[in-house]
Motif scaffolding. Structure first.
Motif, PDB file in Angstrom:
ATOM      1  N   GLY A  21       0.811  -1.211   0.000  1.00 26.57           N
ATOM      2  CA  GLY A  21       0.000   0.000   0.000  1.00 26.57           C
ATOM      3  C   GLY A  21       0.842   1.257   0.000  1.00 26.57           C
ATOM      4  N   ASN A  22       0.271   2.323   0.491  1.00 24.54           N
ATOM      5  CA  ASN A  22       0.917   3.626   0.567  1.00 24.54           C
ATOM      6  C   ASN A  22       0.936   4.065   2.033  1.00 24.54           C
ATOM      7  N   VAL A  39       4.311   5.604  14.246  1.00 27.38           N
ATOM      8  CA  VAL A  39       3.449   4.491  13.855  1.00 27.38           C
ATOM      9  C   VAL A  39       3.212   4.551  12.351  1.00 27.38           C
ATOM     10  N   VAL A  40       3.506   3.451  11.693  1.00 24.00           N
ATOM     11  CA  VAL A  40       3.230   3.296  10.268  1.00 24.00           C
ATOM     12  C   VAL A  40       1.800   2.792  10.133  1.00 24.00           C
ATOM     13  N   VAL A  41       1.033   3.441   9.274  1.00 25.83           N
ATOM     14  CA  VAL A  41      -0.357   3.053   9.028  1.00 25.83           C
ATOM     15  C   VAL A  41      -0.486   2.706   7.554  1.00 25.83           C
ATOM     16  N   SER A  42      -0.823   1.451   7.264  1.00 20.97           N
ATOM     17  CA  SER A  42      -1.065   1.000   5.901  1.00 20.97           C
ATOM     18  C   SER A  42      -2.557   0.705   5.776  1.00 20.97           C
ATOM     19  N   ALA A  43      -3.284   1.687   5.257  1.00 16.19           N
ATOM     20  CA  ALA A  43      -4.745   1.599   5.200  1.00 16.19           C
ATOM     21  C   ALA A  43      -5.210   0.496   4.249  1.00 16.19           C
ATOM     22  N   ASP A  44      -6.233  -0.212   4.707  1.00 14.95           N
ATOM     23  CA  ASP A  44      -6.866  -1.279   3.925  1.00 14.95           C
ATOM     24  C   ASP A  44      -5.872  -2.333   3.450  1.00 14.95           C
ATOM     25  N   ARG A  45      -4.915  -2.657   4.309  1.00 12.26           N
ATOM     26  CA  ARG A  45      -3.933  -3.705   4.063  1.00 12.26           C
ATOM     27  C   ARG A  45      -3.874  -4.586   5.288  1.00 12.26           C
ATOM     28  N   PRO A  46      -4.069  -5.821   5.257  1.00  8.27           N
ATOM     29  CA  PRO A  46      -3.960  -6.687   4.091  1.00  8.27           C
ATOM     30  C   PRO A  46      -5.235  -6.806   3.258  1.00  8.27           C
ATOM     31  N   HIS A  47      -6.350  -6.299   3.764  1.00 14.55           N
ATOM     32  CA  HIS A  47      -7.627  -6.414   3.054  1.00 14.55           C
ATOM     33  C   HIS A  47      -8.401  -5.112   3.180  1.00 14.55           C
ATOM     34  N   GLU A  48      -9.340  -4.923   2.293  1.00 13.14           N
ATOM     35  CA  GLU A  48     -10.217  -3.771   2.394  1.00 13.14           C
ATOM     36  C   GLU A  48     -10.904  -3.806   3.762  1.00 13.14           C
ATOM     37  N   ILE A  79      -3.105  -5.303  13.471  1.00 19.51           N
ATOM     38  CA  ILE A  79      -4.126  -4.955  12.490  1.00 19.51           C
ATOM     39  C   ILE A  79      -5.379  -4.547  13.247  1.00 19.51           C
ATOM     40  N   CYS A  80      -6.205  -3.771  12.577  1.00 24.99           N
ATOM     41  CA  CYS A  80      -7.452  -3.335  13.182  1.00 24.99           C
ATOM     42  C   CYS A  80      -8.395  -2.927  12.052  1.00 24.99           C
ATOM     43  N   GLU A  81      -9.661  -2.956  12.342  1.00 28.15           N
ATOM     44  CA  GLU A  81     -10.641  -2.482  11.378  1.00 28.15           C
ATOM     45  C   GLU A  81     -10.290  -1.045  10.977  1.00 28.15           C
TER      46      GLU A  81
END
Length: 146
Positions: A21-22, A39-48, A79-81
């Motif tokens: 992701g980005n 904190v690195v945040v990779s939105a919608d990774r590993p899944h939407e 991971i989290c919603e």
């Protein structure tokens, strides 16, 4: 926010390679603005609808997670919603507890009320540390100089 330290750049690039992701980097300071957790945040990774998170630079603090004589650096991953926008705050709070010697950082450690404090869940209150099994062995220990 930019990461200046060469080893922390390696950690960030490794996390990015695993999460994809980005990713965005957010910085969090303790109340005295003396210690910081990124904190690195990779939105919608590993899944939407599910995002991946990792601390960066927490590993600058040498720790003995198994009580032995060897010190290691540890990062927290989770991971989290994706809709839980306060989750990076909760992860950073856990990291700051480690940096400020309030909480040990080892398998099985429980960060009491950190999820409820940031209203991350209606049913879960605490964060517990386990091996990062969700990334199917892609998060491996790095051999860094410090």
């Amino acid at each position: 926010m930019t990461i200046e330290d060469v080893e922390n750049k390696i950690i960030f690039k490794t996390v990015w390679g695993v999460f994809g992701g980005n990713p965005q980097i957010r910085e969090f300071w303790d109340d005295e603005t003396e210690k910081r957790v990124d904190v690195v945040v990779s939105a919608d990774r590993p899944h939407e609808y599910v995002s991946s998170y990792s601390t960066v630079a927490l590993s600058d603090k040498a720790m003995n997670p198994d009580g032995g004589s060897d010190s290691v650096g540890i990062e927290l991953v989770a991971i989290c919603e994706s809709s839980v926008t306060s989750f990076p705050n909760a992860l950073a709070a856990a990291g700051l507890k480690v940096l400020n010697n309030v909480q040990p950082c080892q398998k099985g450690s429980v960060f009491l009320d950190v999820l409820s404090e940031y209203e991350c869940s209606k049913t879960m209150q605490h964060l517990i540390l386990v091996e990062p099994f969700l990334w199917e062995g892609r998060l491996i220990p790095l051999e860094l100089e410090t």
